[in-house]
Scaffold this active site. Structure first.
Site, PDB file in Angstrom:
ATOM      1  N   GLU A   1      -2.972  17.796  -0.108  1.00 27.56           N
ATOM      2  CA  GLU A   1      -2.181  18.283   1.030  1.00 27.56           C
ATOM      3  C   GLU A   1      -2.683  19.655   1.471  1.00 27.56           C
ATOM      4  OE1 GLU A   1       2.181  18.730   0.607  1.00 27.56           O
ATOM      5  OE2 GLU A   1       2.344  17.423   2.344  1.00 27.56           O
TER       6      GLU A   1
ATOM      7  N   HIS B   1      -9.738   1.875 -20.966  1.00 32.33           N
ATOM      8  CA  HIS B   1      -9.604   0.417 -20.955  1.00 32.33           C
ATOM      9  C   HIS B   1      -9.170  -0.087 -19.593  1.00 32.33           C
ATOM     10  CE1 HIS B   1     -10.056  -0.065 -25.332  1.00 32.33           C
ATOM     11  NE2 HIS B   1      -9.654   1.192 -25.319  1.00 32.33           N
TER      12      HIS B   1
ATOM     13  N   LYS C   1       5.889  11.073  10.626  1.00 33.14           N
ATOM     14  CA  LYS C   1       7.343  11.263  10.754  1.00 33.14           C
ATOM     15  C   LYS C   1       7.808  10.904  12.159  1.00 33.14           C
ATOM     16  CE  LYS C   1       8.067  15.122   7.560  1.00 33.14           C
ATOM     17  NZ  LYS C   1       8.489  16.518   7.460  1.00 33.14           N
TER      18      LYS C   1
END
Lengths: 528, 528
Positions: free
Chosen positions: A325, A354, A458
């Site tokens: 950010e 793994h 937004k």
């Protein structure tokens, strides 16, 4: 590839350690040579100067015309004026007092019991820090058990409410609502859901609620009007992603029973170390230079974060926000389009050995690794899993083995080592990466302290919600139903047919519209 | 950038859905055109043919000369011989019987109580699937509560033991040890730690232990010798990362009380859909083609996985292994060095909107997104957070808003939609990605079913552990101590001074060596 002897030479000269903090940084596997240091000496001094100005109170976030003051949180005497200094000191005192009242049973639940749980309602910068710290430092002896509403997923909220039940449910839960701006919709929704759940349990929400927000914000006004238990301040000079050592992180940690003074001291000590002007003795600069070496200063490689300690597993999520950010920007400070950034992901070693280390070792070479080692194995002494060998020896062996196998395959890495996961170590880790991000931002000339790109999503989301209301209003109550084309036209958004269709499907799945199937999913008709 | 009307056209033609499964796949935001489909038509048919051969029992893992049989697990009648078919059917029956015995109280704890917890000891392919499923489908009504030892971190093991306490501790815990090879060190260590913890609690470990492993493995022999409660088989034709629908995933799920038949049915249904030879009606091929479009078939972009549903948050870790371990290869099937792969990371929406979506929107364009939408909000009806608007409407709005904002910024995405998070949906999701990985592997000509690169790290780790034993033996018991150079020489590894130094530091931090400080960290001397 360099042989073990040469690497040992380099390890000794590219190794920073601080015994007091129990911390070391090794960049010897980044293939950085003296010429690189020399070529970046001027940049390093420029970054130091910019940081010094920031710490003195310069407007370091020019886009929003704000000071950037998170370093003052752990050294209030450095704040540019008495106003900030007192705000920081008074808030810390208030946090410690409040936590002591809760722990001491002076502040009790509506039913007169002691609080047993703390529920944090927050998202992004108001959740990732508290979650990381809660997990890194938490134990079975926590004073309050931590829980989180960190999204606007109704099912996710129900799950957390279920998880509270075994330890007394909401009746024994203190809820801390955190939103710097006070207007974050996900957090507002979480707060409303929590309040409704308190009421459904026959409880008065205000007897359980605490707010952390800027004075005068929407959340602040709600907390005042509803007479919540307490309010703690946020300030415009602390950004969400660097707010862990403000009330945002300190109040939940203090309630959990963690040593917040230790966290602050660790961060302050790392801040001191990262103010050093000698580049090779400044771990923040060394780290930022390592990133520059790996990525060419263009985000060309991802940073894979591998802490070899289960309790540090959330550090990659925390750093993902802090780094991405801050650095992921379209434009540089001069307005040039640069599409900067540094992608971060990871989980924990040796578990990830793994999972995806196969690709790291053999596949696309589009990353460098940040190993995090913790020397102390566990509190008690360890069982031998083979003669003279512990489970922790394997953890250690896998770290060194993976580091070597990657380096032998031409994959560079940085290694951070902490003596133990203490409050000071966690504070130092946070401070180190905050500083490195700031330095690197100067290297690549971006504003590390704003987030303009978040607004687009937004706004688009609010547009969907507004359109949904129009679609609901346009749904016929009887008859054959309306097509999505008709609904889009009636909602005044004839081009937005796809969104209207998705809205109709969303409403149908939740019992708020009915669907008359068509011959394809797109020719269905909908009714209220 | 394409306008909303054109996108709607494309959404309708590049949309696959199956109402029975409650599933849809939309690749319309990947900017794939008819020419791309035409150019890859032959590859698609080649991938289908390779997959058909694999399903018939061809040696699809040439490196290890093995069949690849995970698709038979949910369609045993497709297995190449009665041997595999019976093994699958008998194992499933045994799993259901065992779980019913535990749930019905016919199999009880040593102290005659009902089991309340299941502790899975496994790593990688023996943990990521069970963890993902446990979280995706778990609820407060689980028959047994799931816990995991998924690493060799002693402190992490202690934490899990602490977490077991509120629900009865080990006395009420059934422990399932999972290792396909039966020789995985982390899992062996977890097993030994669990056994020691049972003993420390005054319990007989064998009364609580179950093994899942290949017949005759080290783990199998231990389970036989110690008379564990039960053993369930693994087979060499099921790889770890595709073992979720074998005993590895089904036994923990069945014990938790989840509907394993539903999971198998969902996977079988997706398998059917992904056998379709019509490319545009085959979601597995559509997905693999979308990856090829995004990455140029060279792993040039990362895949960011964003499920908008808290209970799917672990899907990115699950897919990280499935995709990266399968595709991240040094060499192609013809032996050419290709360094293939497809990096995967993610967490959940809309939480990540407040973390790294800033970079996704504005920063380095080195990724594509896989959105996962779930239509059903929650079990009960939702509170209104604004008139006519629910928290779930916001979740939905943020998904569409982020998808649009990214696309408008030239960032492509795929969207999967599920009606609800059911056992069938989870099975289908697993099967879809298994198939897409297989198809994509054919596109780029790699063996998706081996993991040769993991060995290098393991060998290097064993070398560290072996060297540690020599260092311990070489440590003087009194006097001034030995330098790391002297210890390295005495251990017969004079070039390995850095590793010896790290070993000494590791031993010192855990009370197994003493350090006499030097003038630098590297000139310290060490004693036993």
């Amino acid at each position: 590839m360099t042989d073990a002897r040469q690497l040992w030479e380099r390890a000794r000269t590219q190794h920073f350690s601080d015994a007091g903090l129990g911390f070391a940084l090794d960049i010897s596997r980044m293939d950085i040579d003296d010429a690189f240091f020399a070529a970046h000496a001027e940049d390093a001094q420029r970054a130091l100067a910019a940081m010094a100005a920031l710490e003195r109170g310069a407007v370091a976030n020019p886009d929003e015309q704000r000071m950037v003051g998170h370093y003052w949180l752990r050294a209030p005497h450095l704040a540019p004026s008495l106003t900030e200094r007192r705000a920081i000191e008074d808030t810390l005192a208030a946090i410690l007092r409040f936590a002591a009242d809760v722990h001491g049973g002076r502040l009790r639940t509506e039913r007169g019991e002691r609080f047993g749980n703390v529920l944090v309602v927050g998202i992004g910068g108001s959740a990732l820090g508290p979650q990381f710290v809660a997990d890194a430092l938490g134990s079975a002896t926590d004073r309050l058990r931590p829980f989180f509403f960190d999204n606007t997923d109704p099912d996710g909220i129900d799950r957390v409410l279920d998880q509270l039940e075994p330890t007394g449910g909401l009746a024994r839960t203190l809820t801390v609502v955190i939103s710097k701006s006070g207007g974050t919709k996900e957090t507002r929704n979480g707060m409303l859901e929590a309040q409704a759940a308190y009421r459904a349990a026959g409880l008065a929400p205000e007897r359980h609620l605490v707010a952390i927000t800027q004075e005068g914000s929407e959340l602040d006004r709600v907390a005042v009007a509803q007479r919540w238990l307490a309010r703690f301040p946020m300030w415009d000079w602390v950004g969400g992603r660097t707010s862990e050592l403000s009330a945002v992180g300190l109040l939940p940690a203090a309630l959990q029973g963690l040593d917040v003074a230790g966290m602050l001291a660790g961060a302050a000590a790392m801040d001191e170390l990262t103010r050093t002007t000698n580049v090779r003795q400044n771990p923040g600069l060394l780290l930022a230079l390592a990133w520059r070496k790996a990525t060419g200063g263009r985000g060309a490689k991802d940073m894979v974060v591998l802490p070899y300690k289960d309790r540090l597993a959330l550090v990659s999520k925390y750093l993902q926000q802090l780094v991405m950010e801050s650095l992921g920007k379209e434009k540089d400070l001069d307005g040039n389009v640069v599409h900067q950034g540094l992608a971060v992901y990871g989980n924990k070693g040796s578990t990830d050995q793994h999972a995806y280390v196969q690709q790291l070792r053999d596949g696309v070479a589009n990353f460098f690794v940040t190993f995090i080692q913790v020397l102390k194995e566990r509190r008690a002494s360890s069982l031998q899993v083979e003669p003279g060998v512990t489970a922790g020896d394997y953890l250690f062996g896998f770290l060194l083995g993976t580091r070597r196998a990657l380096y032998d395959g031409g994959r560079p890495s940085v290694t951070l080592t902490f003596d133990d996961v203490t409050p000071a170590a966690v504070g130092a880790l946070i401070a180190l990466f905050e500083r490195a991000v700031g330095f690197y931002a100067t290297f690549v000339n971006v504003n590390a302290y704003h987030q303009p790109g978040v607004e687009a999503g937004k706004k688009a989301a609010q547009a969907v919600i507004a359109l949904q209301a129009k679609v609901i209003a346009a749904l016929p109550h009887d008859g054959d139903g309306a097509t999505v084309d008709a609904l889009a036209a009636q909602a005044g958004a004839p081009a937005e047919v796809e969104t209207v269709w998705r809205i109709c499907e969303h409403l149908t799945a939740n019992g708020r519209a009915r669907r008359v199937p068509g011959t394809t999913p797109f020719t269905a008709r909908y009714l209220a």
